[in-house]
Scaffold this motif. Sequence first.
Motif, PDB file in Angstrom:
ATOM      1  N   LEU A 100       0.831  -1.200   0.000  1.00  0.00           N
ATOM      2  CA  LEU A 100       0.000   0.000   0.000  1.00  0.00           C
ATOM      3  C   LEU A 100       0.873   1.261   0.000  1.00  0.00           C
ATOM      4  N   ASN A 101       0.266   2.376  -0.309  1.00  0.00           N
ATOM      5  CA  ASN A 101       0.968   3.646  -0.454  1.00  0.00           C
ATOM      6  C   ASN A 101       1.627   4.083   0.862  1.00  0.00           C
ATOM      7  N   LYS A 102       2.955   4.145   0.861  1.00  0.00           N
ATOM      8  CA  LYS A 102       3.704   4.440   2.091  1.00  0.00           C
ATOM      9  C   LYS A 102       3.505   5.881   2.561  1.00  0.00           C
ATOM     10  N   ASP A 103       3.504   6.816   1.617  1.00  0.00           N
ATOM     11  CA  ASP A 103       3.342   8.215   2.001  1.00  0.00           C
ATOM     12  C   ASP A 103       1.974   8.453   2.637  1.00  0.00           C
ATOM     13  N   TYR A 104       0.960   7.787   2.093  1.00  0.00           N
ATOM     14  CA  TYR A 104      -0.390   7.961   2.623  1.00  0.00           C
ATOM     15  C   TYR A 104      -0.461   7.492   4.077  1.00  0.00           C
ATOM     16  N   PHE A 105       0.127   6.344   4.351  1.00  0.00           N
ATOM     17  CA  PHE A 105       0.047   5.800   5.705  1.00  0.00           C
ATOM     18  C   PHE A 105       0.986   6.524   6.669  1.00  0.00           C
ATOM     19  N   LYS A 106       2.068   7.092   6.140  1.00  0.00           N
ATOM     20  CA  LYS A 106       2.912   7.901   7.029  1.00  0.00           C
ATOM     21  C   LYS A 106       2.135   9.131   7.510  1.00  0.00           C
ATOM     22  N   ALA A 107       1.460   9.782   6.578  1.00  0.00           N
ATOM     23  CA  ALA A 107       0.704  10.978   6.934  1.00  0.00           C
ATOM     24  C   ALA A 107      -0.512  10.638   7.786  1.00  0.00           C
ATOM     25  N   LYS A 108      -1.182   9.544   7.449  1.00  0.00           N
ATOM     26  CA  LYS A 108      -2.443   9.214   8.116  1.00  0.00           C
ATOM     27  C   LYS A 108      -2.247   8.519   9.451  1.00  0.00           C
ATOM     28  N   ILE A 109      -1.200   7.712   9.566  1.00  0.00           N
ATOM     29  CA  ILE A 109      -1.011   6.915  10.784  1.00  0.00           C
ATOM     30  C   ILE A 109       0.186   7.402  11.603  1.00  0.00           C
ATOM     31  N   ILE A 110       1.379   7.325  11.029  1.00  0.00           N
ATOM     32  CA  ILE A 110       2.592   7.657  11.790  1.00  0.00           C
ATOM     33  C   ILE A 110       2.557   9.097  12.301  1.00  0.00           C
ATOM     34  N   ASP A 111       2.222  10.026  11.411  1.00  0.00           N
ATOM     35  CA  ASP A 111       2.229  11.438  11.801  1.00  0.00           C
ATOM     36  C   ASP A 111       1.082  11.793  12.741  1.00  0.00           C
ATOM     37  N   ALA A 112       0.092  10.890  12.876  1.00  0.00           N
ATOM     38  CA  ALA A 112      -1.061  11.175  13.737  1.00  0.00           C
ATOM     39  C   ALA A 112      -0.922  10.586  15.131  1.00  0.00           C
ATOM     40  N   VAL A 113       0.127   9.789  15.323  1.00  0.00           N
ATOM     41  CA  VAL A 113       0.281   9.110  16.622  1.00  0.00           C
ATOM     42  C   VAL A 113       0.404  10.111  17.760  1.00  0.00           C
ATOM     43  N   ASN A 114       1.279  11.073  17.631  1.00  0.00           N
ATOM     44  CA  ASN A 114       1.536  12.009  18.730  1.00  0.00           C
ATOM     45  C   ASN A 114       0.348  12.923  19.044  1.00  0.00           C
ATOM     46  N   SER A 115      -0.640  12.947  18.133  1.00  0.00           N
ATOM     47  CA  SER A 115      -1.833  13.756  18.395  1.00  0.00           C
ATOM     48  C   SER A 115      -2.893  12.965  19.161  1.00  0.00           C
ATOM     49  N   GLY A 116      -2.595  11.702  19.481  1.00  0.00           N
ATOM     50  CA  GLY A 116      -3.516  10.881  20.266  1.00  0.00           C
ATOM     51  C   GLY A 116      -4.542  10.118  19.445  1.00  0.00           C
ATOM     52  N   LYS A 117      -4.422  10.108  18.112  1.00  0.00           N
ATOM     53  CA  LYS A 117      -5.400   9.441  17.267  1.00  0.00           C
ATOM     54  C   LYS A 117      -5.344   7.915  17.375  1.00  0.00           C
ATOM     55  N   LEU A 118      -4.213   7.396  17.881  1.00  0.00           N
ATOM     56  CA  LEU A 118      -4.070   5.946  18.032  1.00  0.00           C
ATOM     57  C   LEU A 118      -4.005   5.554  19.507  1.00  0.00           C
ATOM     58  N   ALA A 119      -4.501   6.431  20.362  1.00  0.00           N
ATOM     59  CA  ALA A 119      -4.420   6.177  21.810  1.00  0.00           C
ATOM     60  C   ALA A 119      -5.543   5.274  22.300  1.00  0.00           C
ATOM     61  N   SER A 120      -6.615   5.137  21.523  1.00  0.00           N
ATOM     62  CA  SER A 120      -7.704   4.223  21.881  1.00  0.00           C
ATOM     63  C   SER A 120      -8.403   3.785  20.600  1.00  0.00           C
ATOM     64  N   ASN A 121      -8.978   2.592  20.621  1.00  0.00           N
ATOM     65  CA  ASN A 121      -9.655   2.087  19.427  1.00  0.00           C
ATOM     66  C   ASN A 121     -10.907   2.898  19.102  1.00  0.00           C
ATOM     67  N   GLU A 122     -11.568   3.428  20.120  1.00  0.00           N
ATOM     68  CA  GLU A 122     -12.772   4.220  19.876  1.00  0.00           C
ATOM     69  C   GLU A 122     -12.427   5.464  19.066  1.00  0.00           C
ATOM     70  N   VAL A 123     -11.340   6.136  19.456  1.00  0.00           N
ATOM     71  CA  VAL A 123     -10.906   7.336  18.732  1.00  0.00           C
ATOM     72  C   VAL A 123     -10.386   6.958  17.349  1.00  0.00           C
ATOM     73  N   PHE A 124      -9.587   5.879  17.297  1.00  0.00           N
ATOM     74  CA  PHE A 124      -8.962   5.485  16.040  1.00  0.00           C
ATOM     75  C   PHE A 124      -9.997   5.099  14.980  1.00  0.00           C
ATOM     76  N   LYS A 125     -11.038   4.333  15.377  1.00  0.00           N
ATOM     77  CA  LYS A 125     -12.028   3.865  14.399  1.00  0.00           C
ATOM     78  C   LYS A 125     -12.864   5.009  13.821  1.00  0.00           C
ATOM     79  N   ASN A 126     -12.944   6.105  14.536  1.00  0.00           N
ATOM     80  CA  ASN A 126     -13.631   7.267  13.984  1.00  0.00           C
ATOM     81  C   ASN A 126     -12.681   8.103  13.131  1.00  0.00           C
ATOM     82  N   TYR A 127     -11.395   8.091  13.499  1.00  0.00           N
ATOM     83  CA  TYR A 127     -10.394   8.851  12.750  1.00  0.00           C
ATOM     84  C   TYR A 127     -10.063   8.166  11.418  1.00  0.00           C
ATOM     85  N   PHE A 128      -9.757   6.877  11.469  1.00  0.00           N
ATOM     86  CA  PHE A 128      -9.485   6.091  10.267  1.00  0.00           C
ATOM     87  C   PHE A 128     -10.590   5.041  10.178  1.00  0.00           C
ATOM     88  N   ARG A 129     -11.550   5.265   9.323  1.00  0.00           N
ATOM     89  CA  ARG A 129     -12.809   4.521   9.371  1.00  0.00           C
ATOM     90  C   ARG A 129     -12.776   3.164   8.686  1.00  0.00           C
TER      91      ARG A 129
END
Length: 553
Positions: A228-257
Amino acid sequence: MYNNSFFKKILLVASVVFLYSCDKDYNEIGGDLIGENNFDFKKETYSVSGYNQKTGPIQSNNLEVNPLGIYSSTNFGETTANFNTQLTLPALITSVSTKPFVESVVLTIPYYTDATQTKTNADGSHVYVLDSIYGPDKAKMKLSIYESGYFMRDADPIGGFQQSQKYFTDQNTEFDNLKIPTRLNDNPDKAQNDEFFFNPAEHVVVTTDTVTKAKSTAYIAPGMKLNLNKDYFKAKIIDAVNSGKLASNEVFKNYFRGLYFKMEKSGGGQGNLAMLNFKAGKITITYNEDLVSTTGGATTRVKKTIVLNMTGNTVSLLNNDFSANGSAYNALPTTGNTTEGDEKLFLKGGEGSVAVLELFDKTDVKGYDANGVLTGPNKISDQLDDLRNPADGKKILINEANLVFHIDAAAMANSYEPQRIYLYDFKNSRPLTDYYLDPTTNSTDPKKSRTILDGIIKKDATSKKGVTYKIRVTNQIRNLINNKDSTNVKLGLVVTEDIGIVTSYKLKTPNTFISQAPKTSVMNPLGTILYSGKSTVNEAKRLKLEIYYTKPN
């Protein structure tokens, strides 16, 4: 000591007698019905009427297995099976260090293989044959994977939060319209997108030891493996970690649907369809980051991974096209002839159809009171009344009762056939007594358990095509005859993907005749055509209730 020993002997004898009785009770009389002597038991046949009932769009979320691809049937049209799934985090990610670099983003989903045909080569590699694939071998299709923009709720806000949210087979347009329009499987290798096919080849992984430089080879069973597209997942997942988007599944499933899988034809090919266990799939993001020592201040480059599982809410999305094939099925009314029955029974999985059966002739010109005295009509079939109230007063002993369904071989000659069908209490949407009383199991394939109940296709030895299905209803008939207050309920007949699944799913638009159908039928993409009890085309293959019995002298 003596008493204890004596008790054990008595218990042993009683156990043997009990097991023998059970074995005798469940022992099939012969195997196939044609050409048997049935140990001199008497045989009678009784009428069965049946009609077709289409389901229309039906609930299809959170199935155990899901179809993906394009399948064209000469009898049931062309079905395009798309899919949508949420992603979940097995481990919560709260921070990523400095200078993250994504090495790879790989999506993997295992395929089903036929273990009986797997061959192992001298070098340890294998040759596999895929299972549960329908259509031409290695047919090419266009596969596009997108980030889903549709939020799949757990609970239904309209029906109340105690009720789970339902999604249906006909919602593909809704999911397609809300997808994020960046194709994620955009690798230059066309076999991963524009010319995708279900590849039976195993994956070969060669690794090199960082110290000894020795190479080792691992062989991984066939499965979908897409970069899959590496740049897309870097921006969508890696770069979003420090903002708390991957801190819980409830938040994550709404952020990345989630992910939306879309299938289309590639060139002039017709495609094929595979059954997949998406919940065994995952996305593995491999990345490097700089870690600064908390003591010496030194920076170390380390490799890490983030895994996204496909274990959230899912939905199977089906589009049926009858423009080329399946005109006879498409022309069937939603509900068939409920009075006289239909000529043939069309069973279709997915967004398909059920056959509704009624045992015994509908003639009702007589009845019996509590003392067995002949009276007038009582809303019970005369055939059933006579079995309950024999003229000589001697009740028959039911040894075995079966429904034998003959397949329309000419119609099904060029089609994949369901390997099993399932009979159930249509009125109450539950299995029959014979289902519950069948103790047989299959440790290697639970879907093939309950072999006494049967429903497994019987094939011609030469053509290898289906001839009949037989379903045992011995205890159903015993209860009807011996318990006069038992209701002769309507029975439902469907194709089944897994005999162990007996729950029902809701129709999107219920009607007077039907509001739900077995979930296991929704999972199966195939269909079959059977002769009914009314068939005038081939009277010898009419559906009948066959009862084998003995009668006291």
